[in-house]
Design an enzyme around this catalytic site. Structure first.
Site, PDB file in Angstrom:
ATOM      1  CG  HIS A 115      -3.728  -0.887  -7.804  1.00  0.00           C
ATOM      2  ND1 HIS A 115      -3.255  -2.172  -7.661  1.00  0.00           N
ATOM      3  CD2 HIS A 115      -3.339  -0.221  -6.687  1.00  0.00           C
ATOM      4  CE1 HIS A 115      -2.622  -2.269  -6.494  1.00  0.00           C
ATOM      5  NE2 HIS A 115      -2.643  -1.090  -5.894  1.00  0.00           N
ATOM      6  CD  GLU A 116      -2.715   3.517  -6.524  1.00  0.00           C
ATOM      7  OE1 GLU A 116      -3.136   3.631  -5.343  1.00  0.00           O
ATOM      8  OE2 GLU A 116      -1.682   2.885  -6.801  1.00  0.00           O
TER       9      GLU A 116
ATOM     10  CG  HIS B 135      -5.601   1.440  -2.630  1.00  0.00           C
ATOM     11  ND1 HIS B 135      -5.647   0.211  -2.004  1.00  0.00           N
ATOM     12  CD2 HIS B 135      -4.474   1.423  -3.389  1.00  0.00           C
ATOM     13  CE1 HIS B 135      -4.604  -0.518  -2.387  1.00  0.00           C
ATOM     14  NE2 HIS B 135      -3.887   0.196  -3.224  1.00  0.00           N
TER      15      HIS B 135
END
Length: 189
Positions: free
Chosen positions: A89-90, A93
């Site tokens: 998920h990170e 980003h």
């Protein structure tokens, strides 16, 4: 191993988390893919880019700091699967930061787009995770989950004016950003 020694809510110690991050870097297909794609985009990811901390927040599993890298909240990690999912998920980003040079994390529309992509591409909304959360919606379940999780994250941005504004930003960005699956060919499953 199970980390119940001296950590909040039965999560991992920072050292256990760091060991699992190293395992993710070498063994998780999604993490390895994201790291490779970031390197191909000109944003190599040194070991120091990913760290484990005790975050002290009940709401946050991890985060991306544009000038520092990815942080995982050790006390909220309970398994290798947790570490893999939050790291993926990170890294979405981080990939967005690499790919969109002028991304403005204070702009709720930019932030909403990256959160939509991260929720959609990281496995956050896989059926098994949703069932574990008690969310049993089957029709359009992926889209509903992505919207809900993206809005929760955007609502934590102090520049976005709370939950209603966060939901509005997610709605504005949803169609375009949900369809953007880069660097994956399609949503992983």
């Amino acid at each position: 191993g199970g980390g119940l020694w001296g950590t909040m809510a039965g999560g991992l110690s920072a050292n256990e988390c760091e060991r699992m991050v190293e395992h993710s870097r070498t063994r998780s297909p999604f993490v390895r893919f994201m790291l490779q794609k970031m390197e191909e985009a000109g944003c190599a990811v040194p070991k120091s880019f990913i760290s484990c901390e005790t975050c002290g927040s009940a709401e946050v599993n991890g985060g991306f700091r544009p000038d520092e890298g990815v942080v995982l909240c050790a006390e909220h990690m309970h398994s290798q699967a947790d570490v893999d999912a939050v790291l993926t998920h990170e890294l979405v980003h981080a990939y967005d930061q690499c790919r969109v040079k002028n991304i403005d994390w204070c702009d709720c529309n930019h932030h909403a787009c990256s959160e939509i992509r991260a929720a959609n591409l990281s496995g956050d909304c896989w059926m098994s995770r949703e069932v574990a959360r008690g969310n049993l919606t089957l029709s359009k379940g992926q889209q509903a989950c992505v919207k809900r999780r993206a809005a929760l994250s955007v609502a934590m941005n102090p520049n976005c004016g709370g939950p209603a504004n966060a939901r509005a930003a997610v709605e504005r960005q949803f169609e375009q950003c949900f369809a953007d699956t880069a660097p994956f060919d399609r949503v992983p499953s």
